[in-house]
Motif scaffolding. Structure first.
Motif, PDB file in Angstrom:
ATOM      1  N   ALA A   2     101.044 -31.784  21.750  1.00 45.57           N
ATOM      2  CA  ALA A   2     100.707 -32.078  23.141  1.00 45.57           C
ATOM      3  C   ALA A   2     101.195 -33.467  23.529  1.00 45.57           C
ATOM      4  N   CYS A   3     101.582 -33.602  24.769  1.00 43.60           N
ATOM      5  CA  CYS A   3     101.979 -34.897  25.310  1.00 43.60           C
ATOM      6  C   CYS A   3     100.731 -35.612  25.832  1.00 43.60           C
ATOM      7  N   PRO A   4     100.812 -36.932  26.038  1.00 44.37           N
ATOM      8  CA  PRO A   4      99.657 -37.684  26.540  1.00 44.37           C
ATOM      9  C   PRO A   4      99.198 -37.192  27.913  1.00 44.37           C
ATOM     10  N   ALA A   5      97.976 -37.523  28.267  1.00 41.09           N
ATOM     11  CA  ALA A   5      97.381 -37.066  29.523  1.00 41.09           C
ATOM     12  C   ALA A   5      98.176 -37.498  30.755  1.00 41.09           C
ATOM     13  N   GLY A   6      98.845 -38.633  30.719  1.00 41.66           N
ATOM     14  CA  GLY A   6      99.607 -39.108  31.867  1.00 41.66           C
ATOM     15  C   GLY A   6     100.999 -38.517  31.958  1.00 41.66           C
ATOM     16  N   PHE A  26     101.894 -43.704  35.851  1.00 39.16           N
ATOM     17  CA  PHE A  26     101.688 -43.848  34.414  1.00 39.16           C
ATOM     18  C   PHE A  26     102.981 -44.361  33.800  1.00 39.16           C
ATOM     19  N   SER A  27     102.895 -45.123  32.695  1.00 33.96           N
ATOM     20  CA  SER A  27     104.108 -45.693  32.105  1.00 33.96           C
ATOM     21  C   SER A  27     103.975 -45.851  30.604  1.00 33.96           C
ATOM     22  N   GLY A  28     105.081 -46.250  29.966  1.00 41.38           N
ATOM     23  CA  GLY A  28     105.071 -46.538  28.540  1.00 41.38           C
ATOM     24  C   GLY A  28     105.200 -45.304  27.685  1.00 41.38           C
ATOM     25  N   MET A  29     105.054 -45.468  26.402  1.00 46.77           N
ATOM     26  CA  MET A  29     105.241 -44.350  25.474  1.00 46.77           C
ATOM     27  C   MET A  29     104.048 -43.401  25.442  1.00 46.77           C
ATOM     28  N   SER A  30     102.829 -43.910  25.580  1.00 40.26           N
ATOM     29  CA  SER A  30     101.661 -43.033  25.532  1.00 40.26           C
ATOM     30  C   SER A  30     101.115 -42.731  26.923  1.00 40.26           C
ATOM     31  N   CYS A  31     101.828 -43.136  27.951  1.00 43.19           N
ATOM     32  CA  CYS A  31     101.535 -42.829  29.357  1.00 43.19           C
ATOM     33  C   CYS A  31     100.153 -43.267  29.839  1.00 43.19           C
ATOM     34  N   PRO A  32      99.732 -44.512  29.571  1.00 45.21           N
ATOM     35  CA  PRO A  32      98.487 -44.970  30.184  1.00 45.21           C
ATOM     36  C   PRO A  32      98.709 -45.180  31.687  1.00 45.21           C
ATOM     37  N   ALA A  33      97.625 -45.121  32.451  1.00 42.10           N
ATOM     38  CA  ALA A  33      97.724 -45.364  33.890  1.00 42.10           C
ATOM     39  C   ALA A  33      98.215 -46.782  34.140  1.00 42.10           C
ATOM     40  N   CYS A  34      99.014 -46.947  35.180  1.00 39.20           N
ATOM     41  CA  CYS A  34      99.424 -48.292  35.585  1.00 39.20           C
ATOM     42  C   CYS A  34      98.158 -49.090  35.880  1.00 39.20           C
ATOM     43  N   PRO A  35      98.068 -50.332  35.409  1.00 41.06           N
ATOM     44  CA  PRO A  35      96.870 -51.124  35.676  1.00 41.06           C
ATOM     45  C   PRO A  35      96.757 -51.511  37.154  1.00 41.06           C
ATOM     46  N   ALA A  36      95.571 -51.916  37.552  1.00 40.77           N
ATOM     47  CA  ALA A  36      95.360 -52.402  38.917  1.00 40.77           C
ATOM     48  C   ALA A  36      96.371 -53.500  39.218  1.00 40.77           C
ATOM     49  N   GLY A  37      96.873 -53.517  40.446  1.00 42.26           N
ATOM     50  CA  GLY A  37      97.848 -54.523  40.854  1.00 42.26           C
ATOM     51  C   GLY A  37      99.279 -54.111  40.572  1.00 42.26           C
ATOM     52  N   THR A  38      99.468 -52.854  40.100  1.00 35.62           N
ATOM     53  CA  THR A  38     100.803 -52.342  39.811  1.00 35.62           C
ATOM     54  C   THR A  38     100.928 -50.910  40.328  1.00 35.62           C
ATOM     55  N   PHE A  39     102.155 -50.387  40.323  1.00 33.61           N
ATOM     56  CA  PHE A  39     102.410 -49.002  40.731  1.00 33.61           C
ATOM     57  C   PHE A  39     103.696 -48.519  40.065  1.00 33.61           C
ATOM     58  N   LYS A  40     103.881 -47.197  40.004  1.00 32.81           N
ATOM     59  CA  LYS A  40     105.140 -46.611  39.535  1.00 32.81           C
ATOM     60  C   LYS A  40     105.372 -45.336  40.312  1.00 32.81           C
ATOM     61  N   GLU A  41     106.509 -45.257  40.996  1.00 29.23           N
ATOM     62  CA  GLU A  41     106.804 -44.141  41.891  1.00 29.23           C
ATOM     63  C   GLU A  41     107.426 -42.927  41.214  1.00 29.23           C
ATOM     64  N   ASP A  42     108.170 -43.135  40.145  1.00 30.77           N
ATOM     65  CA  ASP A  42     109.016 -42.076  39.618  1.00 30.77           C
ATOM     66  C   ASP A  42     108.529 -41.512  38.285  1.00 30.77           C
TER      67      ASP A  42
END
Length: 89
Positions: A2-6, A26-42
């Motif tokens: 299974a892939c990570p939740a994000g 979500f970002s990175g290898m394990s797909c944690p949510a972007c922290p407050a004060g950030t965003f990711k569109e793609d």
């Protein structure tokens, strides 16, 4: 596996987390949510962008997906040009 939740990838055929991609917000290898004060569109494993890239003195909730999610912090307002400016005293 299974892939990570994000990750929108269900993991079918995935042999490692490297085969998984993160959904927006979500970002990175394990797909944690972007922290407050950030965003990711793609879709992808790129890093989250900071709201300060959009305008200084702004923040967003964790897991944000659009620059429009960045709002001015307390004591600032969004001007007609889209910048966060200090509230008049």
């Amino acid at each position: 596996r299974a892939c990570p939740a994000g990750s929108p990838t269900d993991g079918a055929g995935a042999s490692s987390e490297l085969d998984c991609v993160c959904k927006p917000g979500f970002s990175g290898m394990s797909c944690p949510a972007c922290p407050a004060g950030t965003f990711k569109e793609d879709l992808g494993n790129a890093e989250c962008r900071t709201c300060d890239e959009v305008t200084s003195f702004s923040t967003s909730p964790a897991g944000s997906t659009r620059p429009e999610d960045c709002v001015c912090t307390e004591g600032f307002y969004r001007s007609a040009t889209g910048k966060c400016l200090a509230c008049p005293s």
